[in-house]
Design a protein around this motif. Structure first.
Motif, mmCIF file in Angstrom:
data_model
loop_
_atom_site.group_PDB
_atom_site.id
_atom_site.type_symbol
_atom_site.label_atom_id
_atom_site.label_comp_id
_atom_site.label_asym_id
_atom_site.label_seq_id
_atom_site.Cartn_x
_atom_site.Cartn_y
_atom_site.Cartn_z
ATOM 1 N N CYS A 15 0.869 -1.176 0.000
ATOM 2 C CA CYS A 15 0.000 0.000 0.000
ATOM 3 C C CYS A 15 0.899 1.217 0.000
ATOM 4 N N CYS A 16 1.119 1.751 -1.179
ATOM 5 C CA CYS A 16 2.150 2.776 -1.359
ATOM 6 C C CYS A 16 1.659 4.176 -1.041
ATOM 7 N N GLY A 17 2.560 5.102 -1.146
ATOM 8 C CA GLY A 17 2.310 6.487 -0.795
ATOM 9 C C GLY A 17 3.141 6.809 0.430
ATOM 10 N N THR A 18 3.548 8.029 0.561
ATOM 11 C CA THR A 18 4.456 8.417 1.636
ATOM 12 C C THR A 18 3.925 8.024 3.010
ATOM 13 N N SER A 19 2.693 8.383 3.323
ATOM 14 C CA SER A 19 2.161 8.071 4.654
ATOM 15 C C SER A 19 1.851 6.589 4.806
ATOM 16 N N ASN A 20 1.530 5.915 3.717
ATOM 17 C CA ASN A 20 1.145 4.509 3.809
ATOM 18 C C ASN A 20 2.332 3.560 3.887
ATOM 19 N N ARG A 21 3.517 4.009 3.539
ATOM 20 C CA ARG A 21 4.687 3.142 3.641
ATOM 21 C C ARG A 21 4.905 2.697 5.083
ATOM 22 N N ALA A 22 4.830 3.629 5.997
ATOM 23 C CA ALA A 22 5.028 3.292 7.414
ATOM 24 C C ALA A 22 3.929 2.351 7.903
ATOM 25 N N LYS A 23 2.705 2.584 7.453
ATOM 26 C CA LYS A 23 1.605 1.703 7.857
ATOM 27 C C LYS A 23 1.760 0.320 7.242
ATOM 28 N N SER A 24 2.228 0.255 6.003
ATOM 29 C CA SER A 24 2.483 -1.041 5.377
ATOM 30 C C SER A 24 3.541 -1.805 6.158
ATOM 31 N N THR A 25 4.557 -1.109 6.631
ATOM 32 C CA THR A 25 5.585 -1.744 7.442
ATOM 33 C C THR A 25 4.991 -2.212 8.770
ATOM 34 N N GLU A 26 4.207 -1.355 9.397
ATOM 35 C CA GLU A 26 3.593 -1.694 10.690
ATOM 36 C C GLU A 26 2.743 -2.963 10.581
ATOM 37 N N TYR A 27 1.968 -3.073 9.513
ATOM 38 C CA TYR A 27 1.090 -4.230 9.329
ATOM 39 C C TYR A 27 1.757 -5.360 8.546
ATOM 40 N N LYS A 28 3.043 -5.193 8.241
ATOM 41 C CA LYS A 28 3.839 -6.186 7.515
ATOM 42 C C LYS A 28 3.248 -6.508 6.145
ATOM 43 N N LEU A 29 2.746 -5.494 5.475
ATOM 44 C CA LEU A 29 2.200 -5.654 4.130
ATOM 45 C C LEU A 29 3.317 -5.443 3.114
ATOM 46 N N LEU A 30 4.262 -6.343 3.147
ATOM 47 C CA LEU A 30 5.420 -6.326 2.252
ATOM 48 C C LEU A 30 5.474 -7.672 1.548
ATOM 49 N N VAL A 31 5.977 -7.659 0.334
ATOM 50 C CA VAL A 31 6.152 -8.909 -0.400
ATOM 51 C C VAL A 31 7.539 -8.936 -1.017
ATOM 52 N N PRO A 32 8.093 -10.131 -1.179
ATOM 53 C CA PRO A 32 9.376 -10.235 -1.865
ATOM 54 C C PRO A 32 9.160 -10.244 -3.371
ATOM 55 N N LEU A 33 9.798 -9.342 -4.066
ATOM 56 C CA LEU A 33 9.726 -9.301 -5.526
ATOM 57 C C LEU A 33 11.128 -9.108 -6.083
ATOM 58 N N CYS A 34 11.412 -9.773 -7.183
ATOM 59 C CA CYS A 34 12.678 -9.524 -7.873
ATOM 60 C C CYS A 34 12.584 -8.136 -8.516
ATOM 61 N N GLY A 35 13.698 -7.610 -8.944
ATOM 62 C CA GLY A 35 13.706 -6.287 -9.566
ATOM 63 C C GLY A 35 12.772 -6.189 -10.756
ATOM 64 N N SER A 36 12.698 -7.244 -11.557
ATOM 65 C CA SER A 36 11.826 -7.231 -12.741
ATOM 66 C C SER A 36 10.358 -7.092 -12.374
ATOM 67 N N HIS A 37 9.958 -7.656 -11.246
ATOM 68 C CA HIS A 37 8.553 -7.569 -10.845
ATOM 69 C C HIS A 37 8.275 -6.419 -9.883
ATOM 70 N N HIS A 38 9.326 -5.795 -9.353
ATOM 71 C CA HIS A 38 9.127 -4.638 -8.481
ATOM 72 C C HIS A 38 9.106 -3.342 -9.283
ATOM 73 N N ASN A 39 10.227 -3.023 -9.950
ATOM 74 C CA ASN A 39 10.278 -1.703 -10.594
ATOM 75 C C ASN A 39 11.114 -1.648 -11.863
ATOM 76 N N LEU A 40 11.536 -2.791 -12.388
ATOM 77 C CA LEU A 40 12.429 -2.753 -13.547
ATOM 78 C C LEU A 40 11.817 -3.286 -14.837
ATOM 79 N N GLY A 41 10.817 -4.122 -14.764
ATOM 80 C CA GLY A 41 10.280 -4.749 -15.971
ATOM 81 C C GLY A 41 8.899 -4.240 -16.352
ATOM 82 N N ASN A 42 8.475 -4.591 -17.547
ATOM 83 C CA ASN A 42 7.157 -4.178 -18.039
ATOM 84 C C ASN A 42 6.014 -4.736 -17.197
#
Length: 102
Positions: A27-54
């Motif tokens: 759940c992105c956005g400046t204020s939501n990053r901290a909340k995502s961390t608090e609720y552990k709403l993180l996923v493991p993604l390789c670079g291609s699936h995070h921010n490098l690929g189509n």
């Protein structure tokens, strides 16, 4: 560490690669990053699936929406396991993250 999506934070959730793993917030956005961390709403993604690929969550709008839906469902599931009703869990997500993605 008990993440709601997966406890395997060392392999890309999409393709399974153990290489170049990022842990983006669902759940992105400046204020939501901290909340995502608090609720552990993180996923493991390789670079291609995070921010490098189509097909990355940052470059493909369908993937971005899907990641937010996955994050919200994980949040709601955890809240229901803690005694909230489905409606209460959804309302709490809206309160915490500003809107529902479902």
């Amino acid at each position: 560490m008990n993440y709601p999506i997966t406890d395997d934070m060392h392999h890309c959730l999409i393709c399974g690669t153990p290489t170049n793993i990022h842990r983006p917030h669902l759940c992105c956005g400046t204020s939501n990053r901290a909340k995502s961390t608090e609720y552990k709403l993180l996923v493991p993604l390789c670079g291609s699936h995070h921010n490098l690929g189509n097909n990355s969550v940052h470059l493909n709008s369908d993937m971005a929406v899907l990641s937010k839906i996955i994050g919200q469902l994980a949040f709601e599931k955890r809240m229901c396991a803690n005694g909230y009703s489905e409606d209460e869990a959804r309302a709490l997500f809206r309160k915490e993250f500003g809107k529902s993605h479902i």
